[in-house]
Design an enzyme around this catalytic site. Structure first.
Site, PDB file in Angstrom:
ATOM      1  N   HIS A   1       0.860  -1.193   0.000  1.00 61.58           N
ATOM      2  CA  HIS A   1       0.000   0.000   0.000  1.00 61.58           C
ATOM      3  C   HIS A   1       0.891   1.236   0.000  1.00 61.58           C
ATOM      4  O   HIS A   1       2.101   1.132   0.136  1.00 61.58           O
ATOM      5  CB  HIS A   1      -0.899   0.016   1.246  1.00 61.58           C
ATOM      6  CG  HIS A   1      -0.140   0.123   2.535  1.00 61.58           C
ATOM      7  ND1 HIS A   1       0.307  -0.975   3.232  1.00 61.58           N
ATOM      8  CD2 HIS A   1       0.289   1.211   3.245  1.00 61.58           C
ATOM      9  CE1 HIS A   1       0.943  -0.583   4.315  1.00 61.58           C
ATOM     10  NE2 HIS A   1       0.964   0.743   4.356  1.00 61.58           N
TER      11      HIS A   1
ATOM     12  N   HIS B   1      -5.614  -2.291   4.342  1.00 65.20           N
ATOM     13  CA  HIS B   1      -5.593  -1.087   3.498  1.00 65.20           C
ATOM     14  C   HIS B   1      -4.771  -1.316   2.237  1.00 65.20           C
ATOM     15  O   HIS B   1      -3.758  -2.001   2.245  1.00 65.20           O
ATOM     16  CB  HIS B   1      -5.104   0.152   4.245  1.00 65.20           C
ATOM     17  CG  HIS B   1      -3.740   0.062   4.859  1.00 65.20           C
ATOM     18  ND1 HIS B   1      -3.104  -1.112   5.166  1.00 65.20           N
ATOM     19  CD2 HIS B   1      -2.879   1.046   5.237  1.00 65.20           C
ATOM     20  CE1 HIS B   1      -1.928  -0.848   5.695  1.00 65.20           C
ATOM     21  NE2 HIS B   1      -1.764   0.443   5.749  1.00 65.20           N
TER      22      HIS B   1
ATOM     23  N   HIS C   1       4.662   7.339   2.634  1.00 64.78           N
ATOM     24  CA  HIS C   1       5.481   6.132   2.452  1.00 64.78           C
ATOM     25  C   HIS C   1       4.860   5.163   1.453  1.00 64.78           C
ATOM     26  O   HIS C   1       3.667   5.198   1.189  1.00 64.78           O
ATOM     27  CB  HIS C   1       5.713   5.403   3.784  1.00 64.78           C
ATOM     28  CG  HIS C   1       4.483   4.790   4.400  1.00 64.78           C
ATOM     29  ND1 HIS C   1       3.732   5.431   5.342  1.00 64.78           N
ATOM     30  CD2 HIS C   1       3.896   3.582   4.227  1.00 64.78           C
ATOM     31  CE1 HIS C   1       2.737   4.653   5.733  1.00 64.78           C
ATOM     32  NE2 HIS C   1       2.801   3.511   5.064  1.00 64.78           N
TER      33      HIS C   1
ATOM     34  N   HIS D   1       1.368  -1.347  14.594  1.00 66.58           N
ATOM     35  CA  HIS D   1       0.337  -0.313  14.529  1.00 66.58           C
ATOM     36  C   HIS D   1      -0.917  -0.755  15.274  1.00 66.58           C
ATOM     37  O   HIS D   1      -1.273  -1.941  15.231  1.00 66.58           O
ATOM     38  CB  HIS D   1      -0.111  -0.098  13.080  1.00 66.58           C
ATOM     39  CG  HIS D   1       0.906   0.507  12.193  1.00 66.58           C
ATOM     40  ND1 HIS D   1       1.495   1.722  12.437  1.00 66.58           N
ATOM     41  CD2 HIS D   1       1.426   0.084  11.021  1.00 66.58           C
ATOM     42  CE1 HIS D   1       2.330   2.008  11.453  1.00 66.58           C
ATOM     43  NE2 HIS D   1       2.316   1.030  10.587  1.00 66.58           N
TER      44      HIS D   1
ATOM     45  N   TYR E   1       9.472   1.655   9.787  1.00 58.51           N
ATOM     46  CA  TYR E   1       9.597   2.752   8.826  1.00 58.51           C
ATOM     47  C   TYR E   1      11.056   3.124   8.686  1.00 58.51           C
ATOM     48  O   TYR E   1      11.764   3.256   9.686  1.00 58.51           O
ATOM     49  CB  TYR E   1       8.807   3.980   9.286  1.00 58.51           C
ATOM     50  CG  TYR E   1       7.326   3.787   9.170  1.00 58.51           C
ATOM     51  CD1 TYR E   1       6.698   3.830   7.929  1.00 58.51           C
ATOM     52  CD2 TYR E   1       6.558   3.540  10.289  1.00 58.51           C
ATOM     53  CE1 TYR E   1       5.347   3.632   7.809  1.00 58.51           C
ATOM     54  CE2 TYR E   1       5.188   3.345  10.186  1.00 58.51           C
ATOM     55  CZ  TYR E   1       4.593   3.393   8.941  1.00 58.51           C
ATOM     56  OH  TYR E   1       3.252   3.198   8.836  1.00 58.51           O
TER      57      TYR E   1
ATOM     58  N   GLU F   1       8.203   1.429   4.137  1.00 56.32           N
ATOM     59  CA  GLU F   1       7.753   0.614   5.268  1.00 56.32           C
ATOM     60  C   GLU F   1       7.864  -0.853   4.881  1.00 56.32           C
ATOM     61  O   GLU F   1       7.635  -1.208   3.721  1.00 56.32           O
ATOM     62  CB  GLU F   1       6.283   0.925   5.608  1.00 56.32           C
ATOM     63  CG  GLU F   1       5.730   0.098   6.760  1.00 56.32           C
ATOM     64  CD  GLU F   1       4.226   0.318   7.011  1.00 56.32           C
ATOM     65  OE1 GLU F   1       3.487   0.608   6.056  1.00 56.32           O
ATOM     66  OE2 GLU F   1       3.810   0.176   8.173  1.00 56.32           O
TER      67      GLU F   1
HETATM   68 FE   LIG Z   1       1.800   1.860   5.969  1.00 59.64          FE
END
Ligand SMILES: [Fe+2]
Length: 310
Positions: free
Chosen positions: A155, A202, A217, A249, A258, A268
């Protein structure tokens, strides 16, 4: 949703300033496979388990950031249909002929409400993942999986002012779901939105920022948390600048690190997260839990993570 319309974020093109350093970073250290190179130095990469010829494009420039993000439709009829919806929703599209991007079919270019250049396409040459399609076995030939052992492009997160303005694109034209959002706990203003067109938490996300067309990112999928730790060891070995991690997360529940490429673009590595279905309710985080929403092992937000974009 059923994965039938616009399937995924299939391509991200980012600007790099030092091409040799960028090739070493993405090719040797992240471990992506170089598949094409243009005369101007533009270089095309795929992760080992992607069948399409490329998903990451790096283009020489005098400043970092994102050039475009491209979404892959399942077929040409869907491409036509979704482009017409974008036009009707106030996102005028321009048709680009085949080979605008190499070995890729016709595309429609449009501009997101956050100022980002977006493409929609349906065809790109497939070169496979190194395993036969009949009796494929379980691993590719030894030596195929290198560096950080990236499985695929997962993503990207983009920044801009009018993140709500992108709702018609992802909800109405693409038919994607809003998996999660972050809101201000006092004003209820939406600060970040996470969109999925598949089973992943996502496929693209947006964070509210004062300036449009910003790049936060690009994220690469790893197979396991163990591989996240292995990637962290490589970052130490190569002295790659790390922003945050390894950690997890709250939003998406993904394990993450990251880090930065030599031009300052954030990357990432990511794994885990839950399975999203069309009937999965949208999860809402508010800024009273910003630490847990962003980094859920020490529940501490990072200033650099919130403020550094290219
Ligand atoms: Fe991300």
């Amino acid at each position: 949703m059923t994965i039938s319309g616009v399937m995924r974020t299939g391509e991200v093109c980012i600007r790099v300033m030092d091409l040799d350093a960028a090739r070493e970073h993405y090719g040797e250290r992240v471990g992506l496979i170089e598949t094409l190179r243009d005369e101007d130095g533009t270089t095309y990469y795929k992760a080992w388990d992607e069948h399409d010829l490329y998903s990451l494009v790096i283009r020489p420039a005098d400043h970092p950031g994102i050039e475009h993000v491209a979404f892959k439709a399942v077929d040409d009829a869907t491409l036509t249909e979704v482009a017409a919806k974008l036009d009707a929703l106030g996102f005028p599209t321009t048709e680009l002929p085949a080979e605008t991007m190499p070995r890729s079919g016709r595309r429609f270019r449009f501009t997101l409400a956050t100022g980002h250049e977006a493409h929609l396409y349906a065809e790109k040459e497939q070169c496979g993942n190194g395993m036969p399609l009949r009796n494929p076995g379980t691993i590719p030939p030894p030596g195929t999986v290198r560096g950080m052992r990236v499985v695929r492009l997962d993503h990207c997160l983009l920044g801009g002012g009018d993140i709500d303005g992108n709702i018609p694109v992802f909800k109405d034209a693409f038919g994607w779901s809003l998996s999660e959002k972050l809101i201000d706990h006092e004003t209820e203003m939406t600060l970040a939105m996470f969109w999925t067109g598949s089973n992943t938490p996502h496929d693209i996300a947006f964070v509210r920022q004062p300036d449009d067309n910003r790049f936060h990112h690009a994220s690469f999928l790893l197979e396991s948390v163990n591989d996240v730790y292995h990637a962290a060891d490589l970052m130490g070995y190569y002295d790659i600048p790390v922003d945050v991690g390894p950690t997890r997360h709250g939003i998406t529940r993904g394990a993450t690190i990251y880090f930065f490429d030599p031009s300052g673009n954030r990357n990432e590595v990511f794994t885990d997260g839950y399975l999203h279905y069309p009937d999965t309710p949208t999860l809402v985080w508010d800024t009273s839990k910003l630490g847990q929403a962003t980094f859920s092992q020490d529940n501490t937000p990072r200033q650099s993570f919130l403020e550094v974009l290219t």
